[in-house]
Design an enzyme around this catalytic site. Structure first.
Site, PDB file in Angstrom:
ATOM      1  N   PHE A   1      -4.158   3.567  14.936  1.00 48.03           N
ATOM      2  CA  PHE A   1      -4.514   4.581  13.944  1.00 48.03           C
ATOM      3  C   PHE A   1      -5.697   4.047  13.150  1.00 48.03           C
ATOM      4  CE2 PHE A   1      -1.742   8.302  13.235  1.00 48.03           C
ATOM      5  CZ  PHE A   1      -0.851   8.115  14.277  1.00 48.03           C
TER       6      PHE A   1
ATOM      7  N   ASN B   1       0.847  -1.205   0.000  1.00 45.90           N
ATOM      8  CA  ASN B   1       0.000   0.000   0.000  1.00 45.90           C
ATOM      9  C   ASN B   1       0.875   1.246   0.000  1.00 45.90           C
ATOM     10  OD1 ASN B   1       0.543   0.845   2.837  1.00 45.90           O
ATOM     11  ND2 ASN B   1      -0.376  -1.145   3.248  1.00 45.90           N
TER      12      ASN B   1
HETATM   13  O1  PMT Z   1       3.043   6.024   6.536  1.00 45.29           O
HETATM   14  P1  PMT Z   1       2.563   7.401   6.098  1.00 45.29           P
HETATM   15  O2  PMT Z   1       2.722   7.613   4.621  1.00 45.29           O
HETATM   16  O3  PMT Z   1       3.174   8.487   6.932  1.00 45.29           O
HETATM   17  O4  PMT Z   1       0.985   7.463   6.350  1.00 45.29           O
HETATM   18  C1  PMT Z   1       0.477   7.409   7.646  1.00 45.29           C
HETATM   19  C2  PMT Z   1      -0.750   6.486   7.738  1.00 45.29           C
HETATM   20  C3  PMT Z   1      -1.880   7.049   6.915  1.00 45.29           C
HETATM   21  C4  PMT Z   1      -0.380   5.068   7.239  1.00 45.29           C
HETATM   22  C5  PMT Z   1      -1.103   6.420   9.259  1.00 45.29           C
HETATM   23  O5  PMT Z   1      -1.409   7.708   9.726  1.00 45.29           O
HETATM   24  C6  PMT Z   1      -2.275   5.484   9.514  1.00 45.29           C
HETATM   25  O6  PMT Z   1      -3.432   5.842   9.421  1.00 45.29           O
HETATM   26  N1  PMT Z   1      -1.955   4.206   9.859  1.00 45.29           N
HETATM   27  C7  PMT Z   1      -2.945   3.127   9.999  1.00 45.29           C
HETATM   28  C8  PMT Z   1      -3.266   2.569   8.657  1.00 45.29           C
HETATM   29  C9  PMT Z   1      -4.211   1.410   8.713  1.00 45.29           C
HETATM   30  O7  PMT Z   1      -3.874   0.351   8.310  1.00 45.29           O
HETATM   31  O8  PMT Z   1      -5.359   1.664   9.296  1.00 45.29           O
HETATM   32  P2  PMT Z   1      -6.531   0.558   9.534  1.00 45.29           P
HETATM   33  O9  PMT Z   1      -7.709   1.377   9.841  1.00 45.29           O
HETATM   34  O10 PMT Z   1      -6.592  -0.383   8.401  1.00 45.29           O
HETATM   35  O11 PMT Z   1      -6.028  -0.229  10.816  1.00 45.29           O
HETATM   36  C10 PMT Z   1      -6.414   0.143  12.119  1.00 45.29           C
HETATM   37  C11 PMT Z   1      -5.301  -0.143  13.088  1.00 45.29           C
HETATM   38  O12 PMT Z   1      -5.041  -1.553  13.180  1.00 45.29           O
HETATM   39  C12 PMT Z   1      -3.975   0.506  12.745  1.00 45.29           C
HETATM   40  O13 PMT Z   1      -3.421   0.974  13.957  1.00 45.29           O
HETATM   41  C13 PMT Z   1      -3.158  -0.631  12.161  1.00 45.29           C
HETATM   42  O14 PMT Z   1      -1.747  -0.453  12.392  1.00 45.29           O
HETATM   43  C14 PMT Z   1      -3.679  -1.823  12.941  1.00 45.29           C
HETATM   44  N2  PMT Z   1      -3.617  -3.105  12.219  1.00 45.29           N
HETATM   45  C15 PMT Z   1      -4.377  -3.277  11.091  1.00 45.29           C
HETATM   46  C16 PMT Z   1      -4.342  -4.509  10.463  1.00 45.29           C
HETATM   47  C17 PMT Z   1      -3.528  -5.549  10.976  1.00 45.29           C
HETATM   48  N3  PMT Z   1      -3.461  -6.729  10.396  1.00 45.29           N
HETATM   49  N4  PMT Z   1      -2.783  -5.325  12.068  1.00 45.29           N
HETATM   50  C18 PMT Z   1      -2.817  -4.134  12.700  1.00 45.29           C
HETATM   51  O15 PMT Z   1      -2.112  -3.944  13.706  1.00 45.29           O
END
Ligand code: PMT
Length: 401
Positions: free
Chosen positions: A324, A211
């Protein structure tokens, strides 16, 4: 001011009428048992003499970038590494401008640029110079670079005018430095873990699903935590970014590797999950490169949710778990849902449908959703990711203390 005891302070004096206050500041720091080395710019020597500075600091005074004697004894890189903190007082408009451009035409500016320590600037200048647009633009840059400011204050100026631009009093400067070391010693015992960047999920040995995450947000958070005294581990998917050497960097590629590295680096006091972990991986990854003549149907299976696993861990759950939420629609509703579903203490939501923030941008705009606070949510408006990180880490410190 007992936190100054035995601390190594590099004191840089620039050329301004307030340089006389630097002598008193040095005396105060010395009285509180700090170890001081001083750099005088050539114009500083018009206001204070190296002899008076050396007598008060009881330490060496440096001023020449090309001094064979000084560079042999302690070159400018070692000088910048020797210090626990750097203070520039007074900081003139000229020095602010040079630091904003990265100019290194004398020892002071070269040492500051080479420094890996917190740098405090105590500006002093005429009110018009302070309010000039060019100074304001330079200040914004310096704040973004992580410089901290003490003052200036409002009052009567040496030039006869009145306004903002007076250098802060010696006691205030010494107090700020004392507070810096106090925070550092308090936070030192805290451990932080940050996940950052994307993950790569392989289809075959040369192709993968990934991504747009650049890792910038997570790296800025790790940098800020480390600077504020946290023992910081950064678990990062593939990025082009560099980290400071105080941060323990663990490079991973897949979600499974990120999960294993996270488990291995617990326990911590605070964990921030800013990585954009792929939700899926390829079930039957090909061991050889898939030929383009073959039909390609990907069979995907869910990756483990690292955040969810850690936040529900019985014995290893960090005191503060922060996730996040990268959302493109119904940002607030989805973030609230994630806060509860993933058992986080905070969820930091960013709207990644906005091209100016979030993925791969230097900027972000976030809403922090809290679980167990009377304040339910808080907006951190559009700012550089470095500044957003500062604000997040300050809130973490408040909660831990
Ligand atoms: O890296 P940059 O270019 O600086 O951009 C920053 C960002 C947009 C990536 C960052 O600010 C951000 O939003 N990160 C979370 C991205 C994400 O995957 O969000 P999500 O809504 O899909 O996941 C929710 C949370 O679960 C996140 O904290 C993620 O790290 C965590 N997760 C998700 C899936 C997984 N299998 N394991 C996880 O730990």
């Amino acid at each position: 001011m007992k936190n100054l005891n035995n601390k190594k302070i590099l004191f840089i004096i620039c050329g301004g009428i307030s340089a006389y206050k630097s002598l008193e500041t040095i005396r105060l720091l010395k009285k509180n048992s700090a170890e001081i080395k001083t750099i005088l710019t050539s114009s500083a020597k018009e206001f204070v003499t190296p002899l008076s500075v050396a007598s008060l600091s009881q330490g060496k005074v440096y001023s020449d970038l090309f001094s064979l004697e000084n560079e042999t004894e302690m070159d400018h890189i070692s000088l910048s590494r020797w210090a626990d903190v750097v203070i520039v007082a007074p900081t003139t408009a000229n020095t602010i401008s040079k630091l904003a451009q990265g100019t290194t035409d004398d020892l002071a500016s070269a040492v500051i640029l080479a420094s890996n320590k917190q740098i405090y600037l105590a500006p002093a200048m005429n009110v018009r110079m302070w309010e000039h647009k060019s100074t304001k633009t330079n200040l914004k840059k310096l704040k973004d670079f992580g410089y901290k400011f003490i003052g200036p204050e409002i009052g009567d100026m040496a030039c006869g005018e009145y306004g903002e631009g007076k250098m802060s009093e010696p006691l205030k400067i010494a107090d700020e430095l004392n507070q810096f070391f106090l925070n550092q010693s308090q936070n030192k015992k805290f451990k932080a873990l940050v996940t950052a960047g994307p993950t790569n999920e392989y289809i075959d040995p040369v192709r993968f699903i990934t991504n747009k995450s650049s890792g910038k947000q997570g790296y800025e958070l790790a940098k800020c935590l480390s600077k504020k005294g946290f023992d910081t581990t950064l678990i990062s998917g593939p990025t082009n970014l560099e980290v400071e050497k105080d941060i323990k960097l663990i490079e991973v590629e897949t979600a499974d590797e990120m999960f294993a590295a996270t488990q291995e680096n617990l326990p911590v006091d605070v964990a921030i999950f800013s990585a954009a972990v792929s939700d899926f991986k390829v079930k039957n990854k090909s061991q050889t490169k898939i030929k383009k003549e073959e039909a390609l149907n990907l069979n995907l299976e869910k990756n483990i949710d690292i955040l969810n696993y850690i936040s529900n861990h019985n014995s290893m759950r960090p005191e503060i778990v922060i996730g996040f939420a990268a959302e493109t629609n119904e940002v607030l509703k989805n973030a609230e849902e994630k806060l509860n579903k993933k058992n986080c203490d905070w969820i930091i939501a960013n709207d990644v449908s906005n091209k100016n923030i979030g993925f791969n941008s230097d900027y972000n705009e976030v809403v922090i959703h809290y679980k167990n606070k009377s304040l339910k949510s808080e907006v951190l408006p559009y700012k550089r990711k470095s500044e957003i990180s500062e604000e997040i880490v300050d809130r973490i410190i408040d909660q831990l203390n």
